[in-house]
Design an enzyme around this catalytic site. Sequence first.
Site, PDB file in Angstrom:
ATOM      1  CB  SER A 198      -0.921   0.040   1.217  1.00  0.00           C
ATOM      2  OG  SER A 198      -1.887  -0.954   1.139  1.00  0.00           O
TER       3      SER A 198
ATOM      4  CE1 TYR B 214      -3.656   0.130   5.019  1.00  0.00           C
ATOM      5  CE2 TYR B 214      -2.205  -0.716   6.706  1.00  0.00           C
ATOM      6  CZ  TYR B 214      -2.528  -0.557   5.374  1.00  0.00           C
ATOM      7  OH  TYR B 214      -1.714  -1.073   4.415  1.00  0.00           O
TER       8      TYR B 214
ATOM      9  CB  VAL C 212       0.003  -5.732   4.551  1.00  0.00           C
ATOM     10  CG1 VAL C 212      -1.256  -5.107   5.104  1.00  0.00           C
ATOM     11  CG2 VAL C 212      -0.124  -6.036   3.081  1.00  0.00           C
TER      12      VAL C 212
ATOM     13  CE1 TYR D  31      -4.942  -1.212  -4.420  1.00  0.00           C
ATOM     14  CE2 TYR D  31      -5.411  -3.562  -4.353  1.00  0.00           C
ATOM     15  CZ  TYR D  31      -5.163  -2.379  -3.702  1.00  0.00           C
ATOM     16  OH  TYR D  31      -5.129  -2.351  -2.326  1.00  0.00           O
TER      17      TYR D  31
ATOM     18  CE  LYS E 118      -3.879   0.938  -1.297  1.00  0.00           C
ATOM     19  NZ  LYS E 118      -4.375   0.210  -0.116  1.00  0.00           N
TER      20      LYS E 118
END
Lengths: 317, 317, 317, 317
Positions: free
Chosen positions: D76, D253, D271, D201, D79
């Site tokens: 992530s 998160y 992660v 993705y 992103k």
Amino acid sequence: MRKPPQNPHDLSRHDLPDILGTIDEEVRQRFGEGEVADYIPALACVPKERFGMALVTLDGEVHAVGDAREPFSIQSISKVHTLTLGLEAVGDDLWKRLGREPSGDPFNSLIQLEHEKGIPRNPFINAGAMVVADVILSHYDQPEGALLHFMRGRSGNPEVGRDDEIWESERRSGYRNVALANFIRSFDNIENDVDAVLDFYYLQCALRMNCVDLARSAQFLAADGRCQASGKRVTSEEQATRINAIMLTCGTYDAAGDFAFHVGLPAKSGVGGGILAVVPSVMSLCVWSPALDEKGNSLLGGYALHRFTRMTGLSVF
Amino acid sequence: MRKPPQNPHDLSRHDLPDILGTIDEEVRQRFGEGEVADYIPALACVPKERFGMALVTLDGEVHAVGDAREPFSIQSISKVHTLTLGLEAVGDDLWKRLGREPSGDPFNSLIQLEHEKGIPRNPFINAGAMVVADVILSHYDQPEGALLHFMRGRSGNPEVGRDDEIWESERRSGYRNVALANFIRSFDNIENDVDAVLDFYYLQCALRMNCVDLARSAQFLAADGRCQASGKRVTSEEQATRINAIMLTCGTYDAAGDFAFHVGLPAKSGVGGGILAVVPSVMSLCVWSPALDEKGNSLLGGYALHRFTRMTGLSVF
Amino acid sequence: MRKPPQNPHDLSRHDLPDILGTIDEEVRQRFGEGEVADYIPALACVPKERFGMALVTLDGEVHAVGDAREPFSIQSISKVHTLTLGLEAVGDDLWKRLGREPSGDPFNSLIQLEHEKGIPRNPFINAGAMVVADVILSHYDQPEGALLHFMRGRSGNPEVGRDDEIWESERRSGYRNVALANFIRSFDNIENDVDAVLDFYYLQCALRMNCVDLARSAQFLAADGRCQASGKRVTSEEQATRINAIMLTCGTYDAAGDFAFHVGLPAKSGVGGGILAVVPSVMSLCVWSPALDEKGNSLLGGYALHRFTRMTGLSVF
Amino acid sequence: MRKPPQNPHDLSRHDLPDILGTIDEEVRQRFGEGEVADYIPALACVPKERFGMALVTLDGEVHAVGDAREPFSIQSISKVHTLTLGLEAVGDDLWKRLGREPSGDPFNSLIQLEHEKGIPRNPFINAGAMVVADVILSHYDQPEGALLHFMRGRSGNPEVGRDDEIWESERRSGYRNVALANFIRSFDNIENDVDAVLDFYYLQCALRMNCVDLARSAQFLAADGRCQASGKRVTSEEQATRINAIMLTCGTYDAAGDFAFHVGLPAKSGVGGGILAVVPSVMSLCVWSPALDEKGNSLLGGYALHRFTRMTGLSVF
């Protein structure tokens, strides 16, 4: 010990045609209310001005009115039949993967599914029907054949089949259903290939039947689980009772409370405008009118059932 | 047109004492299961090993077993009676301030109340009962007197009254209820003083009655709204039908689906361990056993009703 | 190692009056936008056409513009000060009863509180401030005196006190707050009498201060926890850092992300139209304009802070 | 006007190797805590006993310690980079399809997406990143090439590429992501083919980079949007500021509040155990340690950053 309802509701069967005729007249005066489902393109083309109603008594007598023999897309009504097949397949083990509580959320909500870790609240929301479909896929060699055989056998109509246009339309636009199935799969509550589950699910939704077919298909639920014609058992008496209970508490999306209040019968609706209902020990019946209310149930179909139980006193309450 | 259920369930009333006796035996073998409600201190002292069951047929015959004449705290069962009073007061206008859908959340949840801007989902969750209490307060000159009069009249027991210890205990520990009432008030769905509404609400919960009293108090719901003894109307036939419908879909907190599935009768439970049920056109009945299941319904009371409908075939489904 | 921001944002303090003047002009051209809070009757009377802004540098220099010396109701801004007092009282034990996460829900929502069993998400939503108030009540002999002493000492204004009209108005209409406090109490996360907690909470909200007072009151947060005038420590350097962090992530209700995006400073808003902000190691500042945006933050106050960080480059990012 | 932090935190760069060395030692004593992500099978094989940390100052000086040059799956963290590309593609129009608020729910929750009709709360939850991917697919001729080009250019490492095993593993097990993408598509907030969006993705998640690569790749965010080596603008100063703001409020998160509290820097975790962070106007940095805490952030990585800002005083607060 159950006694017949008191006056003014003592009916002989001779009254039923009159009652259906009155309801038909009342409903047609309200044509135009409600909106046809538009999220499945092919459903959006069905004209609103349709109304049919059919009932089948325990000894097989059929009464019908209006467009009761015009086939329509049964959509979620099929969830009653697949639930029956799923229970025949694995019995009460089915309830390890499914709840039996009203959802309180729209039929395709993912919220409760997330809170409850992939266990759908009941077999009549889309998520629940997918789990039932998964059970059927694991159990039957020819799952689609088994479903068609069941539908044709119960309705007595060997022509029951898929509406290809609806089927295509639903497959192409069903992003929410793809989301649901993959979401359940992510919680390991779908065992088979997600696409296979969806294909079966789209098939069951895309079946075309008319009010008489559907009323006949549920006769066993009025008859303690037996086929009245052959005397053979379709499901156990206890399962029939329980399916009726789930229809009453969960069969009309998040309007089940209102439906019990106004109609008072176990019922299952579909966005094609059909509603299948059961008067335990008395009859099964089906209404159809394509325009829906805001909860996704047939607006005039619900009204017809309301009038029916008020005129006959046949609410279970 | 309703027909009596088929064999093996044809009962004469002579069988009822045997059936109750069998259930009583079965239940007593399970004594120890479940937990007594502990959030109201005074309730936590009630011994678990109690079971009573009473039924009243339409012609007034009473059958009772076990501790059916030991009074207990009726708690939320009173919501059936106040709903009847509220409907008599303002008729269907009541539904402008209340829904009729199962809640899907525990009985004292504030979540749905926030989503739905102060409109409780149904009259049988605490929030809904508070709105009904507010309606009664606005309508009756002597609201508490009206409630006592109704309870004594329906049950035929002039001794029905408040359990002071429970009442005190609940008032002192009812932070969640104070929160609920003020929250509804913040959405302008309570008109009267919040404390007055809560006082009335605590009174209805703290009434002491036994199984026979309660079964009698609901006879009108089995009898199309009439008092069978006097022939006088308590509520209209339609309202009786509707109250039964709401009991079935909303009467047992978030286990209503399961209850319909296993028992199949309109029923209303209370955390005191009582459950009131109705077999429309046949009888009203009440069970009591203080230990609760995880949803807050009497564990053995639910089991007793399940056995009763299985043995008699008297489920509405 | 921190370096001054690059050109074009090198400012000397001589530029600050010009910058404030420009902002004042820009803001006044937008007078009329937004809505004054109406849920507290007495707040609804404040005229919309007000704007004040004040800043205090680390060495105590004050710059002010517009209505910076007109007192207003500080409302939720006080949550910064009570958080400081609460942390002084019990240190990090405070975080056993409170979270530090943005809420994602409006400031007075009960939903998250229910999900999280009475543990408020952060000290800047109403529920969190009530838990902090409870901590202060348990710790200080004269809690209200301690709060007034802190406010007067930090702001250097011995006149800081309660606006009686606002206080009365809020007490009489605060059903939602009564609901919140009782709800938390039902989870045992309030120890003191609920009414005493609410009285303290209403006092902190009803304090009247002006922009200069408030900017001064937060100087210690820009100065690593020290009072610059006396050199005395108000809180530890680490606590000052952390309070700033919570202001940035939780200080503007459910618009904190947007506020970080557009302004980029630790800030705390109140429905009275004030916003207190901190530029760590540089200055504290306060804006005031009563009309709010839809999230409950001062619309023109937020705009003024946005312009300020864009013109000065003083965003923390 | 920004001033360097006061004693005891005045650092010269000569201290940085010592600080990194101390942190490395402290971290290695805690090896064993936390759990490696197991929902992607290929990630579950990474050994827990790894720790790397690298920082890049504005003038390009690199300091690294431990396993800072061992490549890992960035997941992530990517992103941040795709958000930059998406903003370059469509500017602020991106925010018509995405929010900027912390989510308050786990990274792959569908609940908020349902409440907000397919508008993801922010670009750093999976749903948000999919919408950004969709924007990139619509805008760039060679979207995958554009991403690789950006990553290689920013990091200065032409070897940056896909980890095929991770990529395969994620594609095969990503039911939740398939659910998310189809759910967003059902709200018409994805324009391209769902599978194409997911492929992009999965590519961005499966990129392999090391701490030094990643620290370099974010240098422009510490440098007001410029590439310090070439002097060229990567994004506008305002966009750099805003990306930092979103990292701080949404980058870890549902632990963003806690992260701001303990670390106080804009940061984005993955992660795979990496966390990328920015000290605006000072440096960019990256830590890596595969074992995660219960919120899905690297447990020892978070601890290392906490120690770093405490030892250097470089928190933005």
